[in-house]
Design a protein around this motif. Sequence first.
Motif, PDB file in Angstrom:
ATOM      1  N   ILE A  73      28.170  44.464  29.008  1.00  0.00           N
ATOM      2  CA  ILE A  73      28.671  45.841  28.915  1.00  0.00           C
ATOM      3  C   ILE A  73      27.528  46.827  29.121  1.00  0.00           C
ATOM      4  N   THR A  74      26.409  46.623  28.448  1.00  0.00           N
ATOM      5  CA  THR A  74      25.265  47.528  28.622  1.00  0.00           C
ATOM      6  C   THR A  74      24.509  47.245  29.919  1.00  0.00           C
ATOM      7  N   GLN A  75      24.464  45.968  30.328  1.00  0.00           N
ATOM      8  CA  GLN A  75      23.796  45.627  31.583  1.00  0.00           C
ATOM      9  C   GLN A  75      24.513  46.251  32.772  1.00  0.00           C
ATOM     10  N   PHE A  76      25.832  46.318  32.702  1.00  0.00           N
ATOM     11  CA  PHE A  76      26.600  46.924  33.783  1.00  0.00           C
ATOM     12  C   PHE A  76      26.200  48.383  33.972  1.00  0.00           C
ATOM     13  N   GLU A  77      26.046  49.096  32.868  1.00  0.00           N
ATOM     14  CA  GLU A  77      25.702  50.518  32.968  1.00  0.00           C
ATOM     15  C   GLU A  77      24.324  50.705  33.603  1.00  0.00           C
ATOM     16  N   LYS A  78      23.357  49.901  33.192  1.00  0.00           N
ATOM     17  CA  LYS A  78      22.012  49.999  33.762  1.00  0.00           C
ATOM     18  C   LYS A  78      22.029  49.675  35.255  1.00  0.00           C
ATOM     19  N   ALA A  79      22.691  48.593  35.612  1.00  0.00           N
ATOM     20  CA  ALA A  79      22.740  48.180  37.019  1.00  0.00           C
ATOM     21  C   ALA A  79      23.486  49.207  37.867  1.00  0.00           C
ATOM     22  N   TYR A  80      24.523  49.773  37.327  1.00  0.00           N
ATOM     23  CA  TYR A  80      25.315  50.769  38.057  1.00  0.00           C
ATOM     24  C   TYR A  80      24.475  52.011  38.350  1.00  0.00           C
ATOM     25  N   HIS A  81      23.728  52.486  37.348  1.00  0.00           N
ATOM     26  CA  HIS A  81      22.926  53.699  37.524  1.00  0.00           C
ATOM     27  C   HIS A  81      21.706  53.469  38.423  1.00  0.00           C
ATOM     28  N   GLN A  82      21.256  52.227  38.533  1.00  0.00           N
ATOM     29  CA  GLN A  82      20.133  51.924  39.430  1.00  0.00           C
ATOM     30  C   GLN A  82      20.566  51.974  40.890  1.00  0.00           C
ATOM     31  N   ASP A  83      21.678  51.283  41.218  1.00  0.00           N
ATOM     32  CA  ASP A  83      22.147  51.229  42.600  1.00  0.00           C
ATOM     33  C   ASP A  83      23.617  50.827  42.604  1.00  0.00           C
ATOM     34  N   VAL A  84      24.473  51.778  42.913  1.00  0.00           N
ATOM     35  CA  VAL A  84      25.914  51.556  42.865  1.00  0.00           C
ATOM     36  C   VAL A  84      26.354  50.484  43.860  1.00  0.00           C
ATOM     37  N   SER A  85      25.858  50.564  45.073  1.00  0.00           N
ATOM     38  CA  SER A  85      26.302  49.608  46.097  1.00  0.00           C
ATOM     39  C   SER A  85      25.809  48.192  45.780  1.00  0.00           C
ATOM     40  N   SER A  90      27.034  42.770  43.896  1.00  0.00           N
ATOM     41  CA  SER A  90      26.750  41.659  42.981  1.00  0.00           C
ATOM     42  C   SER A  90      27.990  41.293  42.157  1.00  0.00           C
ATOM     43  N   GLU A  91      28.773  42.282  41.752  1.00  0.00           N
ATOM     44  CA  GLU A  91      29.989  42.008  40.995  1.00  0.00           C
ATOM     45  C   GLU A  91      31.047  41.315  41.854  1.00  0.00           C
ATOM     46  N   ILE A  92      31.152  41.714  43.104  1.00  0.00           N
ATOM     47  CA  ILE A  92      32.098  41.063  44.008  1.00  0.00           C
ATOM     48  C   ILE A  92      31.700  39.607  44.209  1.00  0.00           C
ATOM     49  N   TYR A 156      40.522  42.394  38.227  1.00  0.00           N
ATOM     50  CA  TYR A 156      39.222  43.060  38.325  1.00  0.00           C
ATOM     51  C   TYR A 156      38.669  42.944  39.743  1.00  0.00           C
ATOM     52  N   TYR A 157      38.804  41.767  40.328  1.00  0.00           N
ATOM     53  CA  TYR A 157      38.338  41.543  41.702  1.00  0.00           C
ATOM     54  C   TYR A 157      39.070  42.474  42.674  1.00  0.00           C
ATOM     55  N   GLU A 158      40.365  42.625  42.486  1.00  0.00           N
ATOM     56  CA  GLU A 158      41.138  43.535  43.342  1.00  0.00           C
ATOM     57  C   GLU A 158      40.644  44.973  43.169  1.00  0.00           C
ATOM     58  N   GLN A 159      40.350  45.367  41.933  1.00  0.00           N
ATOM     59  CA  GLN A 159      39.806  46.704  41.686  1.00  0.00           C
ATOM     60  C   GLN A 159      38.463  46.877  42.390  1.00  0.00           C
ATOM     61  N   LEU A 160      37.626  45.844  42.326  1.00  0.00           N
ATOM     62  CA  LEU A 160      36.323  45.906  42.984  1.00  0.00           C
ATOM     63  C   LEU A 160      36.478  46.097  44.485  1.00  0.00           C
ATOM     64  N   LEU A 161      37.402  45.378  45.074  1.00  0.00           N
ATOM     65  CA  LEU A 161      37.619  45.511  46.517  1.00  0.00           C
ATOM     66  C   LEU A 161      38.138  46.895  46.887  1.00  0.00           C
ATOM     67  N   LEU A 162      39.011  47.456  46.060  1.00  0.00           N
ATOM     68  CA  LEU A 162      39.513  48.811  46.315  1.00  0.00           C
ATOM     69  C   LEU A 162      38.386  49.837  46.233  1.00  0.00           C
ATOM     70  N   VAL A 163      37.568  49.718  45.207  1.00  0.00           N
ATOM     71  CA  VAL A 163      36.443  50.647  45.043  1.00  0.00           C
ATOM     72  C   VAL A 163      35.452  50.484  46.195  1.00  0.00           C
ATOM     73  N   LYS A 164      35.204  49.242  46.582  1.00  0.00           N
ATOM     74  CA  LYS A 164      34.300  48.973  47.706  1.00  0.00           C
ATOM     75  C   LYS A 164      34.795  49.653  48.978  1.00  0.00           C
ATOM     76  N   ASN A 165      36.078  49.532  49.244  1.00  0.00           N
ATOM     77  CA  ASN A 165      36.656  50.155  50.446  1.00  0.00           C
ATOM     78  C   ASN A 165      36.629  51.685  50.354  1.00  0.00           C
ATOM     79  N   ARG A 166      36.892  52.217  49.173  1.00  0.00           N
ATOM     80  CA  ARG A 166      36.871  53.664  48.970  1.00  0.00           C
ATOM     81  C   ARG A 166      35.467  54.238  49.141  1.00  0.00           C
ATOM     82  N   LEU A 167      34.472  53.518  48.621  1.00  0.00           N
ATOM     83  CA  LEU A 167      33.090  54.006  48.708  1.00  0.00           C
ATOM     84  C   LEU A 167      32.438  53.660  50.046  1.00  0.00           C
ATOM     85  N   GLY A 168      33.063  52.767  50.787  1.00  0.00           N
ATOM     86  CA  GLY A 168      32.498  52.359  52.076  1.00  0.00           C
ATOM     87  C   GLY A 168      31.246  51.521  51.930  1.00  0.00           C
ATOM     88  N   ILE A 169      31.219  50.699  50.919  1.00  0.00           N
ATOM     89  CA  ILE A 169      30.042  49.857  50.647  1.00  0.00           C
ATOM     90  C   ILE A 169      30.115  48.622  51.508  1.00  0.00           C
TER      91      ILE A 169
END
Length: 169
Positions: A73-85, A90-92, A156-169
């Motif tokens: 939970i806390t590692q996710f926040e650190k990793a997210y703020h370092q580099d979203v893409s 890595s989560e996908i 969760y995987y489906e959410q990740l794919l949707l966010v990936k497509n929305r952000l264009g990562i």
Amino acid sequence: MELLKAAQEWARAEVFSTRFFIIFATLFLAASAGFWQMGKTELAKAYVIPLLVAGVLLMTIGLGLFFTNKARITQFEKAYHQDVSAFAASEIARTESTLKEYTLVFKVVPMIIIVAALLIIFINTPTWRAIGITTAAMMIVILMVDGTAHARIEAYYEQLLLVKNRLGI
């Protein structure tokens, strides 16, 4: 931020889910103690060790997953703020790998249940009967908890794919 929220919600749900491993482990350990203290028949005494082993295994699984996912939970926040893409990638990759592992789990665990059932049917000694019943019970607990975890990680995987497509990562 939507990605971070989804990741943290998934991890919190996993922390909640792993508590069921701990609850069932406690029940197995209590049953073992009960058979040890009050078991009068040979079959009742034969349950002590198998239930103890199953309880320890379930407790190990539960505590291991609990602390791992709690730390995420806390590692996710650190990793997210370092580099979203990089976090999304890595989560996908992690969820894809985990989904593949579940495919194996859902094939192996039922086979173990079948072998345990065959032990119960064909070997008529108290020790092997207790081992078969305890193994089947433990595997059913694993299937129940992992079944819900599998559904959760698929969503969760489906959410990740949707966010990936929305952000264009």
